[in-house]
Design an enzyme around this catalytic site. Structure first.
Site, PDB file in Angstrom:
ATOM      1  N   GLY A   9       0.853  -1.192   0.000  1.00  0.00           N
ATOM      2  CA  GLY A   9       0.000   0.000   0.000  1.00  0.00           C
ATOM      3  C   GLY A   9       0.882   1.233   0.000  1.00  0.00           C
ATOM      4  O   GLY A   9       1.934   1.258  -0.658  1.00  0.00           O
ATOM      5  N   ALA A  10       0.491   2.250   0.746  1.00  0.00           N
ATOM      6  CA  ALA A  10       1.239   3.507   0.736  1.00  0.00           C
ATOM      7  C   ALA A  10       2.693   3.279   1.184  1.00  0.00           C
ATOM      8  O   ALA A  10       3.641   3.610   0.458  1.00  0.00           O
ATOM      9  CB  ALA A  10       0.535   4.511   1.658  1.00  0.00           C
ATOM     10  N   LYS A  77      -1.557  -3.579   7.149  1.00  0.00           N
ATOM     11  CA  LYS A  77      -2.037  -3.035   8.409  1.00  0.00           C
ATOM     12  C   LYS A  77      -1.927  -4.141   9.458  1.00  0.00           C
ATOM     13  O   LYS A  77      -2.095  -5.327   9.148  1.00  0.00           O
ATOM     14  CB  LYS A  77      -3.493  -2.584   8.259  1.00  0.00           C
ATOM     15  N   LYS A 185       6.470   4.547  19.876  1.00  0.00           N
ATOM     16  CA  LYS A 185       5.617   4.881  18.723  1.00  0.00           C
ATOM     17  C   LYS A 185       4.159   4.527  19.033  1.00  0.00           C
ATOM     18  O   LYS A 185       3.233   5.264  18.689  1.00  0.00           O
ATOM     19  CB  LYS A 185       6.113   4.098  17.492  1.00  0.00           C
ATOM     20  N   ASN A 189       0.794   6.923  19.032  1.00  0.00           N
ATOM     21  CA  ASN A 189      -0.441   6.608  18.299  1.00  0.00           C
ATOM     22  C   ASN A 189      -1.640   6.517  19.239  1.00  0.00           C
ATOM     23  O   ASN A 189      -2.748   6.906  18.867  1.00  0.00           O
ATOM     24  CB  ASN A 189      -0.272   5.302  17.520  1.00  0.00           C
TER      25      ASN A 189
HETATM   26  P1  NAD Z   1      -2.219   0.666   3.359  1.00  0.00           P
HETATM   27  O1  NAD Z   1      -3.609   0.316   3.740  1.00  0.00           O
HETATM   28  O2  NAD Z   1      -1.964   1.791   2.404  1.00  0.00           O
HETATM   29  O3  NAD Z   1      -1.481  -0.630   2.764  1.00  0.00           O
HETATM   30  C1  NAD Z   1      -1.694  -1.935   3.208  1.00  0.00           C
HETATM   31  C2  NAD Z   1      -1.703  -2.841   1.985  1.00  0.00           C
HETATM   32  O4  NAD Z   1      -1.765  -4.203   2.430  1.00  0.00           O
HETATM   33  C3  NAD Z   1      -2.917  -2.624   1.069  1.00  0.00           C
HETATM   34  O5  NAD Z   1      -2.487  -2.285  -0.238  1.00  0.00           O
HETATM   35  C4  NAD Z   1      -3.650  -3.980   1.095  1.00  0.00           C
HETATM   36  O6  NAD Z   1      -4.241  -4.320  -0.145  1.00  0.00           O
HETATM   37  C5  NAD Z   1      -2.504  -4.918   1.453  1.00  0.00           C
HETATM   38  N1  NAD Z   1      -2.927  -6.203   2.032  1.00  0.00           N
HETATM   39  C6  NAD Z   1      -3.934  -6.454   2.921  1.00  0.00           C
HETATM   40  N2  NAD Z   1      -3.989  -7.770   3.214  1.00  0.00           N
HETATM   41  C7  NAD Z   1      -2.985  -8.361   2.496  1.00  0.00           C
HETATM   42  C8  NAD Z   1      -2.522  -9.696   2.380  1.00  0.00           C
HETATM   43  N3  NAD Z   1      -3.119 -10.714   3.030  1.00  0.00           N
HETATM   44  N4  NAD Z   1      -1.458  -9.959   1.571  1.00  0.00           N
HETATM   45  C9  NAD Z   1      -0.863  -8.943   0.876  1.00  0.00           C
HETATM   46  N5  NAD Z   1      -1.277  -7.653   0.935  1.00  0.00           N
HETATM   47  C10 NAD Z   1      -2.317  -7.367   1.737  1.00  0.00           C
HETATM   48  O7  NAD Z   1      -1.435   0.914   4.738  1.00  0.00           O
HETATM   49  P2  NAD Z   1      -0.155   1.846   5.009  1.00  0.00           P
HETATM   50  O8  NAD Z   1      -0.606   3.236   5.248  1.00  0.00           O
HETATM   51  O9  NAD Z   1       0.868   1.572   3.972  1.00  0.00           O
HETATM   52  O10 NAD Z   1       0.317   1.281   6.430  1.00  0.00           O
HETATM   53  C11 NAD Z   1       0.970   0.030   6.557  1.00  0.00           C
HETATM   54  C12 NAD Z   1       1.527  -0.062   7.980  1.00  0.00           C
HETATM   55  O11 NAD Z   1       2.495   0.989   8.187  1.00  0.00           O
HETATM   56  C13 NAD Z   1       0.458   0.157   9.075  1.00  0.00           C
HETATM   57  O12 NAD Z   1       0.780  -0.609  10.209  1.00  0.00           O
HETATM   58  C14 NAD Z   1       0.590   1.644   9.401  1.00  0.00           C
HETATM   59  O13 NAD Z   1       0.134   1.995  10.689  1.00  0.00           O
HETATM   60  C15 NAD Z   1       2.109   1.807   9.282  1.00  0.00           C
HETATM   61  N6  NAD Z   1       2.548   3.166   9.001  1.00  0.00           N
HETATM   62  C16 NAD Z   1       1.923   3.935   8.060  1.00  0.00           C
HETATM   63  C17 NAD Z   1       2.394   5.208   7.798  1.00  0.00           C
HETATM   64  C18 NAD Z   1       1.777   6.075   6.720  1.00  0.00           C
HETATM   65  O14 NAD Z   1       2.151   7.252   6.617  1.00  0.00           O
HETATM   66  N7  NAD Z   1       0.898   5.555   5.868  1.00  0.00           N
HETATM   67  C19 NAD Z   1       3.502   5.721   8.514  1.00  0.00           C
HETATM   68  C20 NAD Z   1       4.124   4.902   9.460  1.00  0.00           C
HETATM   69  C21 NAD Z   1       3.648   3.613   9.694  1.00  0.00           C
END
Ligand code: NAD
Length: 304
Positions: A9-10, A77, A185, A189
């Protein structure tokens, strides 16, 4: 180094995208077929502040074609960690190092059910990223990546991982106290995410009134007590100040939990405030504020 990102994802796209410029082979593994197809067709676009970067990692929906890798980075996630580990088990060989930079409590334990604990590295990232559309993300903020072995030991392999992350542009520091990183962290949160999601406020808006600041203080102090019971000690007032400083420094940000609620998605509440409630119960520590915040976010998830 052969690398797979589980959950592209992101954040997974950000790390996988930049790692693909320095590693021999990087696979982005995600269940979101449209995103996978778009990356393979057009490449992955990363918006930086004043320019955009296109990178071309290979994306797959099914890890069977990838096979065992040298490094797997888990970026689903936290609520999806068990399902992702199970679905992509073919990636984890006996020598595969597994890195989790996810938010939330309990990722190490969940990963260790499917992999050797001696191969697990965990940590935190201060980078931020947002998904714009399939194959297109925004790099929303920069900061350090901190990593450490899940089970403390003197194993030099972690420096190879920090080197590859550094070479991809992620300034990485190796720590010998990974639980302190994760709890710190987590507590940030705990103090910010649920309140912003319930009140639909940006992080900085939490500092505008005494009511929200009181709730931040109370939820953080509960979490500090639970952290201490679990073996990681923080000074309560220092931690409250730290959480308020982060809310100030990220004033204009919408927390990921607020974004999840606004987009009708399930949040990470169970592994953030909910984890404080669950772990607190095990030590007979009362966590009424975190219980209310957890239940309110769960009610919001159901009301979409
Ligand atoms: P996101 O929702 O953008 O990405 C998660 C991805 O996982 C999605 O694309 C989804 O399709 C995929 N997914 C779900 N189940 C799956 C599976 N069984 N197999 C493969 N892929 C699967 O989430 P994010 O924002 O990238 O966050 C990811 C982690 O990083 C989280 O724990 C979040 O708290 C942490 N985080 C995020 C940020 C941020 O700025 N976005 C910053 C620091 C930490």
């Amino acid at each position: 180094m052969k690398i797979a990102i589980i959950g592209a994802g992101a954040m997974g796209s950000l790390y996988g995208g930049y790692l693909s410029r320095v590693s021999s082979k990087v696979y982005l593994v995600d269940v979101w077929q449209q995103h996978v197809d778009a990356i393979n067709e057009e490449g992955l676009k990363i918006d930086e502040k004043d320019h955009a970067v296109i990178v071309k990692p290979e994306a797959v929906n099914d890890a069977a074609s990838v096979g065992p890798v040298d490094l797997a980075i888990i970026f689903v996630k936290s609520i999806n960690t068990p399902a992702a580990m199970e679905k992509n088990a073919v990636i984890f060989g006996p020598n595969t190092l597994i890195l989790s930079l996810q938010n939330g409590y309990g990722n190490i334990e969940k990963i260790a059910k499917y992999a050797d604990i001696n191969n697990i590295i965990a940590g935190t990232t201060a980078h931020g990223a947002t998904m714009i559309e399939p194959a297109h993300i925004k790099h929303a903020g920069c900061g350090e990546t901190n990593i450490g072995w899940a089970k403390s030991k003197n194993d030099k392999r972690i420096y190879e991982i920090s080197e590859v992350l550094n070479s991809a542009g992620f300034k990485t520091v190796v720590s010998d106290n990974v639980m302190e990183l994760i709890w710190s962290k987590l507590i940030i949160n705990v103090g910010i995410n649920a309140l912003t999601a319930i009140l639909k406020l940006k992080n900085g808006d939490l500092l505008a009134g005494n009511e929200t600041k009181d709730l931040m203080r109370m939820s953080v102090n509960e979490a500090v007590k639970v952290a201490k019971a679990k073996g990681t000690e923080f000074n309560g007032s220092d931690m409250v100040k730290k959480v308020m400083d982060v809310a100030f420094a990220t004033s204009e940000n919408k927390s990921s939990m607020l974004q999840d609620i606004l987009n009708g998605r399930k949040t990470e509440i169970d592994t953030i405030n909910g984890a404080i409630v669950n772990e607190g119960e095990k030590f007979s520590i009362d966590t009424p504020v975190n219980l209310i915040l957890t239940n309110l976010v769960k009610a919001l998830e159901k009301s979409k």
